[in-house]
Write an enzyme that holds these catalytic residues in place. Structure first.
Site, short mmCIF file in Angstrom:
data_model
loop_
_atom_site.label_atom_id
_atom_site.label_comp_id
_atom_site.label_asym_id
_atom_site.label_seq_id
_atom_site.Cartn_x
_atom_site.Cartn_y
_atom_site.Cartn_z
N GLY A 138 15.40 -10.03 19.36
CA GLY A 138 15.91 -8.91 20.11
C GLY A 138 16.57 -9.46 21.50
NE ARG A 139 13.49 -7.64 26.57
CZ ARG A 139 12.70 -7.37 27.68
NH1 ARG A 139 12.50 -8.14 28.73
NH2 ARG A 139 11.98 -5.95 27.91
CD GLN A 185 15.69 1.63 14.33
OE1 GLN A 185 16.15 1.99 15.39
NE2 GLN A 185 14.77 0.65 14.21
NE ARG A 189 11.65 -2.91 14.29
CZ ARG A 189 11.51 -2.91 15.59
NH1 ARG A 189 11.35 -1.63 16.31
NH2 ARG A 189 11.16 -4.27 15.95
CE1 TYR A 213 10.93 7.03 20.36
CE2 TYR A 213 11.27 4.98 19.03
CZ TYR A 213 11.52 5.82 20.30
OH TYR A 213 11.75 5.07 21.56
#
Length: 376
Positions: free
Chosen positions: A312-313, A100, A228, A181
């Site tokens: 994810g987690r 990424q 993304r 971002y």
């Protein structure tokens, strides 16, 4: 859960994947000081290769792109060598890896970057947020606005980073256009007050995202390029305002013409917009819903809103997540105190319910195969 739906094969660009799970990008802040990923990163991604498509942590395409301490880069030869070891570990264990590309824009602090310079952004607007530094939590300082020449250079940085990722053996790259971002800063009217071709209208605010995506796709191939987005996200001071839905309808429609390998949506609850995106998007759609219960992991795929379900987690804490899910076995609980920075603890030492063999390839390179001991 419809088992046949989740475990059916899917095509992502030039990849043929055996199932529809993927590993979400997650910042872990364990790179060397120069941004080179270390041996633990190879072990970490190699352990999780059964997820099929591994999307790495955010990786800066330039010195200006770094925001956080000890995040990896992909713009020097040393970075390429470090990532090659990570890619080799993922491939040796049957996985595929997209790096990424994350330029954080204003979400930075000079003390966290190699050059110690002021952060760059679409406009000189404070995000009114804090960031972790070696001295502790500090206010994010005022960024400076990019010139049009610097915007062109930043697009070229993404092009170079994508080329370096492929040199490292990666299967592709994901452009990070989410989470507050740089790309989302251009999209958001409260972070972008420009009056040139990159600000003002919906079309102008989308220009930077589209030019980055086109440059990366041109450099490495559209079938090796994903992006993304996080419509409606309000992370680190972003507020996209009343035009948010129309902004993303326009952006996705324009991106669709590039025929990228996939679009990855960090979903913030707007199901009407998600349905519109699904209809507009011609290739694979990845949808990541935060805090969804495990029993609903395949729901978006079942109803046709997504092609893949990134996790994810669950992946962070369970190197054998695919096996556990297939067998209905309990999951490890992630430890938030070890999410960012540190060493092996909370990174590569989560137990597996069966041995996970992690092959590093040539032992002469210092990466012999290792095994996580099973606990059942």
């Amino acid at each position: 859960m419809t088992v046949n739906t989740l475990w059916s094969p899917v095509t992502i660009g030039r990849l043929k994947l055996a199932h529809r799970l993927a590993m979400s990008p997650m910042t872990r802040s364990r790179a060397h000081a120069d941004g080179t990923p270390g041996t633990l990163a190879a072990q970490y991604y190699g352990q999780r290769a059964s997820l099929g498509l591994l999307i790495t942590e955010g990786t800066q395409p330039s010195d200006d792109g770094q925001g956080y301490l000890t995040t990896p880069g992909i713009y020097t030869d040393a970075h390429v060598a470090g990532w090659r070891q990570v890619v080799d570990a993922a491939h040796a264990n049957g996985g595929h890896l997209f790096i990424q590309l994350m330029h954080v824009g204003r979400v930075s602090h000079p003390s966290n970057t190699p050059h110690g310079r002021q952060a760059v952004a679409p406009s000189a607007i404070l995000p009114e947020a804090k960031i972790f530094t070696a001295a502790g939590m500090m206010d994010i300082p005022m960024p400076r606005a990019l010139t049009t020449q610097e915007i062109a250079a930043t697009i070229d940085y993404h092009r170079l980073a994508a080329r370096k990722a492929i040199e490292a053996g990666a299967d592709g790259v994901e452009i990070h256009g989410a989470n507050g971002y740089l790309i989302q800063q251009f999209l958001s009217p409260n972070a972008n007050h420009r009056s040139d071709a990159y600000g003002g209208s919906i079309e102008n605010r989308a220009r930077f995202a589209l030019e980055v995506a086109a440059a990366v796709a041109d450099e490495i191939g559209a079938d090796r390029t994903g992006i993304r987005l996080s419509p409606g996200s309000q992370l680190v001071g972003i507020n996209e305002g009343d035009q948010s839905d129309d902004q993303y309808r326009y952006l996705v429609a324009q991106l669709a013409g590039l025929n990228l390998a996939y679009l990855h949506i960090a979903h913030n609850g707007n199901d009407v917009l998600l349905s519109d995106i699904r209809r507009a998007w011609p290739t694979a759609l990845l949808v990541n819903r935060g805090n969804r219960p495990l029993e609903l992991i395949a729901k978006d795929i079942e109803v046709g809103l997504a092609d893949m379900a990134p996790v994810g987690r669950w992946a962070l804490a369970n190197p054998d997540f695919v096996y556990r899910l297939q067998k209905g076995l309990p999951l490890n609980t992630p430890d938030p105190t070890t999410f960012f920075g540190g060493g092996a603890a909370g990174y590569v030492d989560y137990p597996a319910l069966r041995p996970v063999q992690v092959a590093y390839g040539d032992a002469t390179k210092g990466y012999p195969s290792q095994q996580i001991a099973g606990v059942a």
